[in-house]
Scaffold this motif. Structure first.
Motif, short mmCIF file in Angstrom:
data_model
loop_
_atom_site.label_atom_id
_atom_site.label_comp_id
_atom_site.label_asym_id
_atom_site.label_seq_id
_atom_site.Cartn_x
_atom_site.Cartn_y
_atom_site.Cartn_z
N PRO A 170 0.80 -1.23 0.00
CA PRO A 170 0.00 0.00 0.00
C PRO A 170 0.83 1.28 0.00
CG PRO A 170 -0.07 -1.06 2.15
CD PRO A 170 0.62 -2.02 1.22
N ALA A 205 3.85 9.03 -0.11
CA ALA A 205 2.46 8.64 0.16
C ALA A 205 1.80 9.73 1.00
CB ALA A 205 2.40 7.30 0.90
N THR A 257 -2.62 7.73 4.14
CA THR A 257 -2.19 6.38 3.72
C THR A 257 -1.11 5.86 4.65
OG1 THR A 257 -2.71 6.89 1.42
CG2 THR A 257 -1.23 5.03 1.82
#
Length: 434
Positions: A103, A112, A116
């Motif tokens: 992720p 990111a 997140t």
């Protein structure tokens, strides 16, 4: 006991077993490398395909990034390797395979969003810069404890489930406690005051506080860590002295023990320990200096609280840590003592970083009748706080103290943009998990 060798300790000529995460895979054709990372650093593992068993090469190169592996082999010197050494593997064992679809990128090469990162905090903490923040935070708390001990303060732990709030019923998280209503504590304020009357005299606590504020800003949390101090026979000036000592000690500890972490954050050349005494401005002097900056649409007058804009204007003018003292009594809590020569002026103080408030404190009202009157003036029911007020009938000494936000201290120390970066698993209006 784990008999592995940490990557930082691997020396040429040794046979070692290292364990860690696959940080990177580089396949260059006839030769390939994996970089394995553990808590001490990284090391290169070399695969010469034509000279090694096919199963060994396949195991090493088919593994996904962030998988946990154990590598056994000989350490050889290699100047072209990132750390000057590499391992020629005899065996590679995949302990825990990672999903190929991550992720976020723990190497940090791809940024990111903060949301997140917080949703995947375990992965996020694998980045050296993120990990460095929490290693520094740990050093801050260690240094703070040592600073308190140096002034003979005793560490205490006070309840976090309470029947009444420190400052009444506002901004409280209610909970059900065996069929009764209770609350998560806003502050250890009342309990630490009781302790200075117990004979311990000088106490400190580092623990969680809970505030049901509906703020949604880069500097507010609903669960925070408070660093608290209280001492018998202290006035507000004495309390400020200890506050300054504690904050400087935190900076000194980081400067002395966290060089690698400051380097990982890229701030090793900019990090400075506060030098000299913190300036002490009265509230009246503070609003005069704020008004003189011309930064506010409307000038401040006596009795106004300081807005974020006002704090920033004054912080830019002062340029370093400073105190604001002698606040108007009407805007400080009931337990803050007024000046003996002017009841309109309190002994309350705030300690400020140029960008925000870090500390609130003052001398406390230790006289029973005046304390009860303070409750009533702020619309609070003294009977709801009888466990607290009654102890002031039995010989409560003059005392003073303060509370310091640990996350704000770390945030301002490291120049973080959002206070959530200083908390592993933050709690705010939107975030209750992880």
């Amino acid at each position: 006991m784990d008999e592995r060798t940490y990557t930082a300790d691997a020396e040429p000529g040794e046979d070692v077993t290292i364990k860690g995460w696959v940080h990177e895979i580089r396949d260059l054709g006839g030769i390939a490398f994996i970089i394995v990372r553990d808590t001490t650093g990284k090391i290169q593992v070399k695969f010469e395909k034509d000279e090694m068993d096919d199963d060994l090469v396949e195991t090493g190169l088919d593994v996904h990034r962030e998988s946990v592996v154990a590598v056994t082999g000989a350490v050889e010197q290699e100047e072209r390797a990132p750390t000057g050494v590499e391992i020629v593997p005899e065996s590679v064992k995949v302990i825990a395979e990672a999903d190929p679809e991550l992720p976020l990128d723990p190497s940090g090469k791809v940024d990111a969003e903060l949301s997140t990162r917080l949703d995947n905090r375990t992965l996020d903490l694998r980045k050296p810069a993120v990990q460095a923040v929490f290693e520094i935070r740990a050093e801050v708390l260690r240094s703070v404890r040592e600073a308190f001990r140096s002034v003979d303060a005793t560490e205490i732990n006070t309840p976090k489930i309470v029947a009444t709030g420190t400052e009444g019923g506002t901004e409280l998280f209610p909970i059900t406690y065996f069929g009764r209503e209770a609350f998560m504590n806003q502050s250890p304020q009342l309990f630490k005051q009781l302790m200075v009357g117990s004979g311990l005299e000088r106490v400190f606590e580092i623990g969680p506080i809970f505030r049901a504020e509906e703020h949604n800003t880069p500097r507010h949390l609903n669960e925070a860590t408070s660093i608290d101090f209280e001492s018998a026979f202290f006035d507000d000036g004495d309390a400020m002295d200890v506050c300054e000592h504690v904050v400087k000690s935190a900076y000194e500890g980081v400067a002395e023990n966290c060089g690698a972490q400051l380097e990982a954050l890229g701030i090793e050349d900019d990090f400075e320990v506060p030098d000299g005494e913190f300036e002490r401005l009265t509230y009246e002097e503070a609003i005069e200096r704020i008004n003189a900056t011309g930064e506010l649409d409307e000038p401040l007058v006596w009795g106004d609280d300081l807005s974020t804009e006002a704090e920033h204007a004054l912080g830019q003018a002062v340029g370093e840590h400073y105190f604001i003292t002698d606040w108007p009594s009407e805007i400080k809590p009931f337990y803050i003592k007024d000046r003996d020569d002017d009841p309109e002026v309190s002994t309350g103080f705030d300690m400020m970083h140029p960008s925000m408030e870090l500390v609130s404190g003052g001398q406390r009202e230790h006289r029973y009748d005046q304390l009860v009157a303070g409750f009533e003036q702020q619309g609070l029911d003294p009977e709801a706080f009888e466990y607290y007020t009654k102890m002031f009938k039995y010989g409560m000494p003059p005392h003073a103290g303060w509370g310091l936000g640990a996350e704000r201290l770390v945030m301002t120390m490291l120049g973080l943009e959002n206070i959530r970066e200083a908390v592993i698993f933050p709690r705010d209006r939107q975030r209750l998990s992880p």
